[in-house]
Design an enzyme around this catalytic site. Structure first.
Site, PDB file in Angstrom:
ATOM      1  N   LYS A   1      -0.209  34.960  43.853  1.00 55.44           N
ATOM      2  CA  LYS A   1      -1.334  35.982  44.143  1.00 55.44           C
ATOM      3  C   LYS A   1      -1.427  37.003  43.379  1.00 55.44           C
ATOM      4  O   LYS A   1      -2.588  37.536  43.138  1.00 55.44           O
ATOM      5  CB  LYS A   1      -0.769  36.532  45.657  1.00 55.44           C
ATOM      6  CG  LYS A   1      -0.432  35.413  46.754  1.00 55.44           C
ATOM      7  CD  LYS A   1       0.046  36.347  47.931  1.00 55.44           C
ATOM      8  CE  LYS A   1       1.069  36.862  47.832  1.00 55.44           C
ATOM      9  NZ  LYS A   1       2.257  36.574  47.939  1.00 55.44           N
TER      10      LYS A   1
ATOM     11  N   ARG B   1      13.667  36.063  51.121  1.00 56.66           N
ATOM     12  CA  ARG B   1      12.074  35.974  51.067  1.00 56.66           C
ATOM     13  C   ARG B   1      11.286  35.035  51.592  1.00 56.66           C
ATOM     14  O   ARG B   1      10.082  35.322  52.286  1.00 56.66           O
ATOM     15  CB  ARG B   1      11.728  36.712  49.848  1.00 56.66           C
ATOM     16  CG  ARG B   1      12.246  38.201  49.430  1.00 56.66           C
ATOM     17  CD  ARG B   1      11.957  38.465  47.848  1.00 56.66           C
ATOM     18  NE  ARG B   1      10.563  38.290  47.413  1.00 56.66           N
ATOM     19  CZ  ARG B   1      10.313  38.077  46.245  1.00 56.66           C
ATOM     20  NH1 ARG B   1      11.089  37.749  45.296  1.00 56.66           N
ATOM     21  NH2 ARG B   1       8.852  38.382  45.624  1.00 56.66           N
TER      22      ARG B   1
ATOM     23  N   ARG C   1       0.870  41.021  55.855  1.00 59.14           N
ATOM     24  CA  ARG C   1       1.906  40.014  55.655  1.00 59.14           C
ATOM     25  C   ARG C   1       2.567  39.697  57.084  1.00 59.14           C
ATOM     26  O   ARG C   1       3.595  38.982  57.131  1.00 59.14           O
ATOM     27  CB  ARG C   1       3.232  40.709  54.847  1.00 59.14           C
ATOM     28  CG  ARG C   1       3.463  39.883  53.486  1.00 59.14           C
ATOM     29  CD  ARG C   1       4.389  40.673  52.883  1.00 59.14           C
ATOM     30  NE  ARG C   1       5.077  40.217  51.691  1.00 59.14           N
ATOM     31  CZ  ARG C   1       4.632  40.123  50.526  1.00 59.14           C
ATOM     32  NH1 ARG C   1       3.905  41.071  50.206  1.00 59.14           N
ATOM     33  NH2 ARG C   1       5.518  39.693  49.544  1.00 59.14           N
TER      34      ARG C   1
ATOM     35  N   ARG D   1      12.981  41.199  38.429  1.00 58.36           N
ATOM     36  CA  ARG D   1      12.994  42.010  39.512  1.00 58.36           C
ATOM     37  C   ARG D   1      14.124  41.611  40.338  1.00 58.36           C
ATOM     38  O   ARG D   1      14.505  40.733  40.234  1.00 58.36           O
ATOM     39  CB  ARG D   1      11.647  41.770  40.383  1.00 58.36           C
ATOM     40  CG  ARG D   1      10.437  42.502  40.059  1.00 58.36           C
ATOM     41  CD  ARG D   1       9.336  41.701  40.888  1.00 58.36           C
ATOM     42  NE  ARG D   1       9.279  41.599  42.062  1.00 58.36           N
ATOM     43  CZ  ARG D   1       8.302  41.212  43.034  1.00 58.36           C
ATOM     44  NH1 ARG D   1       7.177  41.128  42.645  1.00 58.36           N
ATOM     45  NH2 ARG D   1       8.621  41.059  44.098  1.00 58.36           N
TER      46      ARG D   1
ATOM     47  N   ARG E   1      11.005  34.053  36.661  1.00 54.03           N
ATOM     48  CA  ARG E   1       9.693  35.119  36.669  1.00 54.03           C
ATOM     49  C   ARG E   1      10.320  36.293  35.927  1.00 54.03           C
ATOM     50  O   ARG E   1      11.427  36.964  36.113  1.00 54.03           O
ATOM     51  CB  ARG E   1       9.191  35.448  38.153  1.00 54.03           C
ATOM     52  CG  ARG E   1       8.304  36.496  37.757  1.00 54.03           C
ATOM     53  CD  ARG E   1       7.341  36.591  39.299  1.00 54.03           C
ATOM     54  NE  ARG E   1       8.033  37.223  40.221  1.00 54.03           N
ATOM     55  CZ  ARG E   1       7.356  37.450  41.612  1.00 54.03           C
ATOM     56  NH1 ARG E   1       6.085  37.021  41.696  1.00 54.03           N
ATOM     57  NH2 ARG E   1       7.979  38.035  42.253  1.00 54.03           N
TER      58      ARG E   1
HETATM   59  P1  AMP Z   1       5.622  41.343  46.607  1.00 57.47           P
HETATM   60  O1  AMP Z   1       5.355  42.098  44.994  1.00 57.47           O
HETATM   61  O2  AMP Z   1       4.207  41.196  46.955  1.00 57.47           O
HETATM   62  O3  AMP Z   1       6.468  40.085  46.041  1.00 57.47           O
HETATM   63  O4  AMP Z   1       6.380  42.451  47.552  1.00 57.47           O
HETATM   64  C1  AMP Z   1       7.579  42.584  47.078  1.00 57.47           C
HETATM   65  C2  AMP Z   1       8.327  43.149  48.399  1.00 57.47           C
HETATM   66  O5  AMP Z   1       7.731  44.442  48.985  1.00 57.47           O
HETATM   67  C3  AMP Z   1       8.218  42.451  49.538  1.00 57.47           C
HETATM   68  O6  AMP Z   1       9.470  41.255  49.573  1.00 57.47           O
HETATM   69  C4  AMP Z   1       8.662  43.487  50.794  1.00 57.47           C
HETATM   70  O7  AMP Z   1       9.715  44.006  50.840  1.00 57.47           O
HETATM   71  C5  AMP Z   1       7.702  44.405  50.206  1.00 57.47           C
HETATM   72  N1  AMP Z   1       6.270  44.364  50.614  1.00 57.47           N
HETATM   73  C6  AMP Z   1       4.979  44.014  49.873  1.00 57.47           C
HETATM   74  N2  AMP Z   1       3.993  43.939  50.751  1.00 57.47           N
HETATM   75  C7  AMP Z   1       4.289  44.176  51.961  1.00 57.47           C
HETATM   76  C8  AMP Z   1       3.760  44.178  53.133  1.00 57.47           C
HETATM   77  N3  AMP Z   1       2.332  43.893  53.312  1.00 57.47           N
HETATM   78  N4  AMP Z   1       4.536  44.381  54.294  1.00 57.47           N
HETATM   79  C9  AMP Z   1       5.950  44.473  54.146  1.00 57.47           C
HETATM   80  N5  AMP Z   1       6.485  44.442  53.307  1.00 57.47           N
HETATM   81  C10 AMP Z   1       5.866  44.474  52.028  1.00 57.47           C
END
Ligand code: AMP
Length: 219
Positions: free
Chosen positions: A13, A171, A88, A160, A127
């Protein structure tokens, strides 16, 4: 163009969001990047988000909706946006509908990047990310030209915290429980476009462009 990118963690994404952003001249908004910036700045919101993120859980809906309502009201959103990682959960999708309705706007499409769970795990655990410009690399399929260094800005790449194997599994479970129901939610509103997320960055970008074009012609 107002697009939501949906898909499991590691489905591409972020990468595809940045390409769509460059191609269409609209901002790509990643809630994960916004939350990580809040953590790096030591902001109270970041401190609250960190405990959820490091464990692989979702940050509470009210917190994320508050952040996104503010972000969507910024002037750079005028010509549209690409949303990566938001919504989400069903309450977040309903909240996004409410926010857009208040602004007199609607989504054009929701692009779901489909990948098998096994592939998502392989991608996430290999990654590496640039902490400065958020470019994402993969040790196997798309390594940087110089090991450990970002091609774009020269910063040292990091893995990360939440890409460690145990957190990755959590996750993925959270995605299946909380986020996958959005597929039916957006299918019911006629917005859903499913794209095969396997292949090179260019191949997936081409599939997304073709699917969006077909949808535009149909509507
Ligand atoms: P990402 O970078 O999109 O993989 O997001 C990393 C982490 O940020 C996720 O595992 C969640 O803990 C938090 N996060 C990101 N976007 C959301 C969202 N829309 N709602 C809740 N938690 C989020």
């Amino acid at each position: 163009m107002r697009i939501v990118l949906l898909g499991g963690p590691g489905s591409g994404k972020g990468t595809q969001g940045r390409l769509l952003s460059e191609e269409h001249g609209v901002p790509a908004i990643s809630t994960g990047d916004i939350l990580r910036a809040e953590i790096a700045a030591g902001a109270p919101l970041g401190m609250r988000a960190r405990e959820y993120m490091s464990g692989g859980s979702l940050v509470p809906d009210d917190v994320v909706l508050g952040v996104m309502e503010k972000r969507l009201a910024q002037p750079d959103m005028g010509r549209g946006f690409i949303l990566d990682g938001f919504p989400r959960s069903i309450p977040q999708a309903e909240g996004l509908d409410r926010i857009l309705k208040k602004m007199g706007l609607a989504l054009d499409a929701v692009v779901k990047l489909h990948l098998e769970k096994k592939t998502l795990i392989e991608r996430l655990t290999s990654r590496w990310t640039c902490p400065a410009c958020a470019t994402v690399y993969n040790r196997i399929s798309s390594p940087p030209r110089v090991a450990g260094i970002c091609d774009r800005c020269g910063a040292s790449l990091v893995q990360r915290d939440d890409d460690q194997p145990d957190t990755v599994r959590r996750r993925l479970n959270v995605y299946e429980m909380m986020t996958a129901p959005l597929i039916d939610f957006y299918d019911a509103s006629g917005l859903l476009v499913i794209v095969d997320g396997d292949g090179t960055v260019a191949e997936v970008a081409e599939r997304i462009a073709r699917s969006l074009e077909e949808r535009r012609r149909r509507n």
